[in-house]
Scaffold this active site. Structure first.
Site, mmCIF file in Angstrom:
data_model
loop_
_atom_site.group_PDB
_atom_site.id
_atom_site.type_symbol
_atom_site.label_atom_id
_atom_site.label_comp_id
_atom_site.label_asym_id
_atom_site.label_seq_id
_atom_site.Cartn_x
_atom_site.Cartn_y
_atom_site.Cartn_z
ATOM 1 N N ASN A 48 0.784 -1.125 -0.037
ATOM 2 C CA ASN A 48 -0.220 -0.053 -0.002
ATOM 3 C C ASN A 48 0.685 1.010 0.054
ATOM 4 O O ASN A 48 0.492 2.553 -0.439
ATOM 5 C CB ASN A 48 -0.786 -0.037 1.216
ATOM 6 C CG ASN A 48 -1.981 -0.989 1.124
ATOM 7 O OD1 ASN A 48 -2.379 -1.566 -0.026
ATOM 8 N ND2 ASN A 48 -2.698 -1.619 2.454
ATOM 9 N N ASP A 101 1.297 1.109 -9.740
ATOM 10 C CA ASP A 101 0.004 0.489 -9.674
ATOM 11 C C ASP A 101 0.070 -0.934 -10.042
ATOM 12 O O ASP A 101 -0.564 -1.463 -9.452
ATOM 13 C CB ASP A 101 -0.882 1.377 -10.399
ATOM 14 C CG ASP A 101 -2.333 0.756 -10.344
ATOM 15 O OD1 ASP A 101 -2.950 0.706 -9.130
ATOM 16 O OD2 ASP A 101 -3.078 0.633 -11.168
ATOM 17 N N ASP A 104 2.449 -2.960 -7.238
ATOM 18 C CA ASP A 104 1.893 -3.199 -5.868
ATOM 19 C C ASP A 104 1.390 -4.760 -5.502
ATOM 20 O O ASP A 104 1.500 -5.167 -4.268
ATOM 21 C CB ASP A 104 0.764 -2.164 -5.386
ATOM 22 C CG ASP A 104 -0.240 -1.918 -6.090
ATOM 23 O OD1 ASP A 104 -0.466 -2.894 -7.375
ATOM 24 O OD2 ASP A 104 -1.251 -1.127 -6.042
ATOM 25 N N ARG A 109 2.370 -9.998 -3.393
ATOM 26 C CA ARG A 109 2.527 -11.576 -3.320
ATOM 27 C C ARG A 109 3.790 -11.868 -2.849
ATOM 28 O O ARG A 109 4.178 -12.826 -2.295
ATOM 29 C CB ARG A 109 2.298 -11.960 -4.672
ATOM 30 C CG ARG A 109 1.078 -12.048 -5.111
ATOM 31 C CD ARG A 109 0.752 -12.405 -6.679
ATOM 32 N NE ARG A 109 1.144 -11.608 -7.794
ATOM 33 C CZ ARG A 109 0.572 -10.661 -8.237
ATOM 34 N NH1 ARG A 109 -0.514 -10.535 -7.870
ATOM 35 N NH2 ARG A 109 0.882 -9.835 -9.107
ATOM 36 N N ASP A 122 -5.863 -0.192 -3.797
ATOM 37 C CA ASP A 122 -5.377 0.052 -4.761
ATOM 38 C C ASP A 122 -6.630 0.640 -5.792
ATOM 39 O O ASP A 122 -6.464 1.699 -6.781
ATOM 40 C CB ASP A 122 -4.967 -1.319 -5.620
ATOM 41 C CG ASP A 122 -4.523 -1.224 -7.066
ATOM 42 O OD1 ASP A 122 -5.601 -1.253 -7.942
ATOM 43 O OD2 ASP A 122 -3.474 -1.335 -7.327
ATOM 44 N N HIS A 123 -7.746 0.286 -5.574
ATOM 45 C CA HIS A 123 -8.908 0.680 -6.269
ATOM 46 C C HIS A 123 -9.243 2.207 -5.835
ATOM 47 O O HIS A 123 -9.694 2.933 -6.773
ATOM 48 C CB HIS A 123 -10.253 -0.126 -6.011
ATOM 49 C CG HIS A 123 -11.213 -0.367 -7.160
ATOM 50 N ND1 HIS A 123 -11.283 -1.334 -8.185
ATOM 51 C CD2 HIS A 123 -12.350 0.126 -7.224
ATOM 52 C CE1 HIS A 123 -12.149 -1.156 -9.104
ATOM 53 N NE2 HIS A 123 -13.007 -0.382 -8.586
ATOM 54 N N ASP A 126 -7.017 4.594 -7.826
ATOM 55 C CA ASP A 126 -7.153 4.568 -9.194
ATOM 56 C C ASP A 126 -8.432 5.324 -9.427
ATOM 57 O O ASP A 126 -8.408 6.024 -10.284
ATOM 58 C CB ASP A 126 -7.535 3.222 -9.627
ATOM 59 C CG ASP A 126 -6.448 2.264 -9.849
ATOM 60 O OD1 ASP A 126 -5.125 2.779 -9.786
ATOM 61 O OD2 ASP A 126 -6.468 1.033 -9.888
#
Length: 417
Positions: A48, A101, A104, A109, A122-123, A126
């Protein structure tokens, strides 16, 4: 007072990200770069943090517009365009945003931190970037404060809404051979670089004249639009293709689930309704012939719209990760509805109760921006609080699960891999 019902918190543990990216550019060019780029980041950096870094760069780009073209807030087309080098920074900043973006998730992972919080964060970033880039790209194209800029805002938000709507109903994020997050962003980067070299006036050239085909038969029967307006028309066709593709994907998913394929279509009406509200507010008939689109309120108006939109799609993706019903109504639009109704009272022979002058309208729009910001900030903070507390994780700190399945702080000497 949180946004996640108590009985839905358990679904957070069941969530796993699913995505499809058919972009050839992404697969063969960008993804190898992203795979290398993520290795430059220590494992002690939270995913993040990378996402927020990208958004911060974009916000700085937006502030350079306001700093180098302050009259954009008060004059219709700005006193003068920003220096050419500023457009280069916008292009570099947007490319960095796209790269950060993209990595991340890879960082998540690598660190074992993949989960619903990263999807939400993330959303949300965006969604904010969408409006910011709409304003910057419109300025770079020389569109200024115009209905073309409004059309650009509607088209970009519609694309984002479609993607979120599709992900909710199909369970996965689908990016086609040509998508906004990949090819669309690189096109805007190209616009910034061209504007940096030639200046915004480059986009005022007629497209067929620029291509040296204006004299050809049949071509001279087609309107010879400027390059910037032609780009908007191209974007409209792209939106149409995305609408069709998203619907087909959702239709296939509903047929597999054996539910009515028309029911998800009803969930498109919230966006249509809110877009009509904003248009009604912008196009209100004023007795003094002063419109928001021609005033200092236009940029804060778009920002307020973007924040309200981010709140709406944020609740949509939250419903996706928690497996809760689709959020049809969002209270944040009440303020804009009130503004649109007040501004259009002259249509029934009444004077506006609040927006009686351009000054009052500007003040009301700025208040709307503040309210929208506070509402979205509240949403973000409460969602982060609920998810981190329930899952026992941190938003900006890398953590690891111990042998008992409890999240612990990762060791500070974590090495790169």
């Amino acid at each position: 007072m949180g946004y996640i019902p108590q009985h839905s918190l358990e679904n957070l543990k069941k969530y796993s990200y699913k995505g499809v990216d058919k972009s050839l550019l992404s697969r063969y060019v960008l993804n190898p770069f992203w795979t290398w780029f993520v290795t430059l980041w220590p494992l002690s950096v939270a995913p993040n943090t990378i996402t927020l870094t990208g958004l911060t760069i974009v916000i700085l780009n937006f502030f350079t517009l306001l700093y180098y073209d302050p009259m954009y807030l008060t004059e219709k087309n700005g006193a003068e365009a920003p220096p050419h080098w500023v457009y280069y920074t916008w292009g570099i900043g947007l490319f960095l945003y796209q790269s950060l973006d993209a990595i991340d998730g890879k960082q998540a992972r690598r660190t074992g931190m993949a989960g619903p919080l990263g999807e939400m964060f993330d959303h949300g970033c965006d969604a904010l970037n969408t409006t910011i880039e709409c304003i910057l790209a419109s300025r770079a194209l020389g569109l200024g404060r115009s209905w073309w800029t409004v059309a650009s805002q509607i088209a970009t938000l519609a694309n984002f809404y479609l993607t979120t709507w599709e992900e909710y109903h199909t369970g996965q994020l689908y990016l086609g051979y040509f998508s906004g997050p990949v090819e669309g962003i690189l096109m805007i980067v190209g616009i910034y670089l061209v504007t940096g070299y030639y200046g915004p006036q480059f986009w005022d050239q007629k497209i067929f004249t620029f291509l040296h085909i204006a004299h050809l038969p049949l071509i001279n029967k087609i309107p010879n639009l400027p390059l910037n307006e032609s780009f908007m028309v191209f974007g409209g066709f792209g939106l149409g293709v995305n609408i069709l593709q998203s619907y087909l994907n959702v239709r296939r998913a509903t047929l597999v689930k054996k539910i009515s394929p028309t029911r998800p279509l009803l969930h498109l009406f919230p966006f249509l309704f809110t877009a009509l509200v904003q248009i009604a507010w912008l196009s209100h008939p004023r007795f003094n012939n002063s419109y928001i689109i021609d005033s200092a309120a236009f940029v804060p108006f778009l920002c307020a719209w973007g924040l309200q939109f981010a709140h709406m799609v944020g609740r949509m993706i939250l419903a996706h990760v928690t497996s809760t019903p689709f959020p049809v109504w969002d209270w944040v639009w009440v303020w804009s509805i009130a503004g649109a109704m007040d501004a259009n009272l002259p249509m029934i022979g009444m004077s506006p109760l609040i927006q009686k002058s351009s000054k009052n309208t500007t003040i009301f729009v700025w208040v709307t921006l503040v309210v929208s910001f506070l509402a979205y900030a509240r949403f973000v903070s409460l969602v982060i609080y609920d998810i981190t507390n329930y899952l026992g994780i941190a938003c900006f700190r890398v953590m690891k699960k111990d042998a008992e399945g409890v999240w612990r702080n990762a060791t500070p000497d974590t090495k790169r891999s």
